[in-house]
Design an enzyme around this catalytic site. Structure first.
Site, short mmCIF file in Angstrom:
data_model
loop_
_atom_site.label_atom_id
_atom_site.label_comp_id
_atom_site.label_asym_id
_atom_site.label_seq_id
_atom_site.Cartn_x
_atom_site.Cartn_y
_atom_site.Cartn_z
N ASP A 1 -2.31 -1.92 10.27
CA ASP A 1 -2.45 -2.12 9.07
C ASP A 1 -3.62 -2.51 8.68
O ASP A 1 -3.37 -3.59 7.08
CB ASP A 1 -0.77 -1.08 8.07
CG ASP A 1 -1.05 0.00 8.46
OD1 ASP A 1 -1.59 0.24 8.70
OD2 ASP A 1 0.00 0.05 8.53
N LYS B 1 0.56 -1.49 0.14
CA LYS B 1 0.21 0.17 0.10
C LYS B 1 0.55 1.37 -0.20
O LYS B 1 1.70 0.74 0.52
CB LYS B 1 -0.54 0.24 1.10
CG LYS B 1 -0.39 0.10 2.40
CD LYS B 1 0.31 1.19 2.81
CE LYS B 1 0.28 1.08 5.01
NZ LYS B 1 1.68 2.71 5.49
O1 C5P Z 1 0.57 -1.44 14.93
P1 C5P Z 1 1.21 -1.97 14.24
O2 C5P Z 1 2.63 -2.94 15.09
O3 C5P Z 1 1.53 -1.42 12.70
O4 C5P Z 1 2.23 -0.02 15.16
C1 C5P Z 1 3.83 -0.08 15.52
C2 C5P Z 1 4.00 0.82 16.17
O5 C5P Z 1 3.84 1.95 15.75
C3 C5P Z 1 3.93 0.14 17.46
O6 C5P Z 1 4.14 -0.08 18.37
C4 C5P Z 1 3.26 2.36 17.75
O7 C5P Z 1 4.76 2.00 18.50
C5 C5P Z 1 3.53 2.47 17.14
N1 C5P Z 1 2.04 3.34 16.16
C6 C5P Z 1 1.26 3.56 16.52
N2 C5P Z 1 -0.50 4.97 16.49
C7 C5P Z 1 -0.90 4.14 14.91
C8 C5P Z 1 -0.24 3.09 14.86
C9 C5P Z 1 1.29 2.41 15.20
O8 C5P Z 1 2.01 4.23 17.90
N3 C5P Z 1 -1.77 4.19 15.08
#
Ligand code: C5P
Length: 304
Positions: free
Chosen positions: A148, A17
């Site tokens: 995501d 994406k």
């Molecule tokens: O959810 P994902 O594993 O993709 O997120 C990785 C990191 O990015 C999370 O641990 C967080 O620190 C940050 N994040 C965030 N807010 C979001 C998505 C991700 O702070 N909406």
């Protein structure tokens, strides 16, 4: 996401994406950030092959591609294995599976490669193991795994994603979009980019959190004019990512000088894109971008 049978095995191709826009609306009590982001799936794909495991174990093999340069874990740290374990926990199904992964989507690029692979695993194993989980339940599991993953479950060409990124609303695209994507040799960790954003935000106490994108502009992503598309672009994480690696600043400045609809960084980086007026323009500009030697260059179209 595209499925095909290969003997007894199930093959799935799953897309990357790009975020046309990413607006941060604030930090939440759980440490995540509330977002408003427009994501478009693009035809740069990973392929996964699911085969029955005679041993009853769960195994992941990485067969090719981008992962050679940045080796990925194949154990419980990998989102694919996390998705398998979550399905097993959820259903009590304990058979094994051999998973082979051909990786083209670059890692630490902001292109959702790991999330797309996890989404493909949820949907594919639900079929392969005939688990019968509903799509709403798969969405709940996806949200447990990451922010995501939900976007990739539905295979929408484009969507407005809110909450942590897990609340998905499809946006129709009135035409195919084309972009040149450049992935610099360095990657960026999503967590660290959000952390840097927080630090910058705290240092500039007077700079308010970016305002929400007016819904009239979101709806125009599928709109007729390139001006409408341009007005949508913008990524609140860009400044943080540029601070973390100044080479990104130079790359974004170069992209900004191209005569295209617009340009920017996708997700938390490090990949950046130029949104082109046509497939032909994207192909021509890709040649120019390759001569910069600033990273790997891809030409992508929306959809898979
Ligand atoms: O959810 P994902 O594993 O993709 O997120 C990785 C990191 O990015 C999370 O641990 C967080 O620190 C940050 N994040 C965030 N807010 C979001 C998505 C991700 O702070 N909406």
């Amino acid at each position: 996401m595209r499925f095909s049978r290969q003997g007894e095995a199930l093959r799935v191709r799953t897309p990357a994406k790009i975020n046309l826009s990413l607006h941060i609306q604030g930090r939440r009590a759980d440490g995540f950030h509330d977002l408003q982001t427009v994501m478009v799936s693009v035809g740069l794909t990973d392929t996964l092959l699911f085969a029955h495991a005679p041993t009853g174990d769960v195994s992941l093999r990485i067969c090719s591609g981008a992962a050679r340069q940045h080796p990925l874990p194949v154990d419980d740290r990998n989102l694919i294995i996390k998705a398998v374990r979550l399905l097993q926990q959820e259903t009590g199904y304990s058979s094994g599976v051999d998973i082979a992964l051909w990786k083209k989507i670059p890692s630490e690029a902001g292109m959702g490669g790991g999330s797309s692979d996890a989404a493909a695993t949820l949907v594919a194993l639900n079929r392969f193991w005939e688990l019968g989980l509903s799509f709403p339940r798969l969405h709940e599991l996806a949200a447990k795994l990451g922010s995501d993953i939900n976007f990739f479950l539905d295979s929408f060409p484009a969507a407005l994603c809110t909450g942590r990124g897990e609340a998905i609303e499809a946006i129709p695209l009135s035409r195919r979009l084309y972009a040149v994507v450049i992935k610099p040799p360095f990657g960026l960790s999503t967590g660290r980019v959000f952390q840097t954003w927080g630090t910058l935000q705290a240092e500039n106490k007077d700079s308010a959190i970016e305002s929400a994108l007016p819904s009239s502009r979101i709806l125009k992503v599928g709109g007729r004019t390139q001006r409408e598309l341009k007005s949508l672009l913008g990524n609140d994480l860009e400044r943080a990512a540029r601070t973390m690696n100044p080479a990104l600043q130079q790359l974004l400045a170069r992209l900004n000088r191209l005569d295209v609809i617009g340009s920017g960084m996708t997700g938390s980086g490090s990949a950046c894109f130029a949104l082109c007026r046509s497939a032909r323009q994207a192909r021509v500009l890709a040649g120019r971008c390759r001569s910069w030697n600033t990273g790997k260059v891809f030409v992508v179209g929306s959809g898979v």
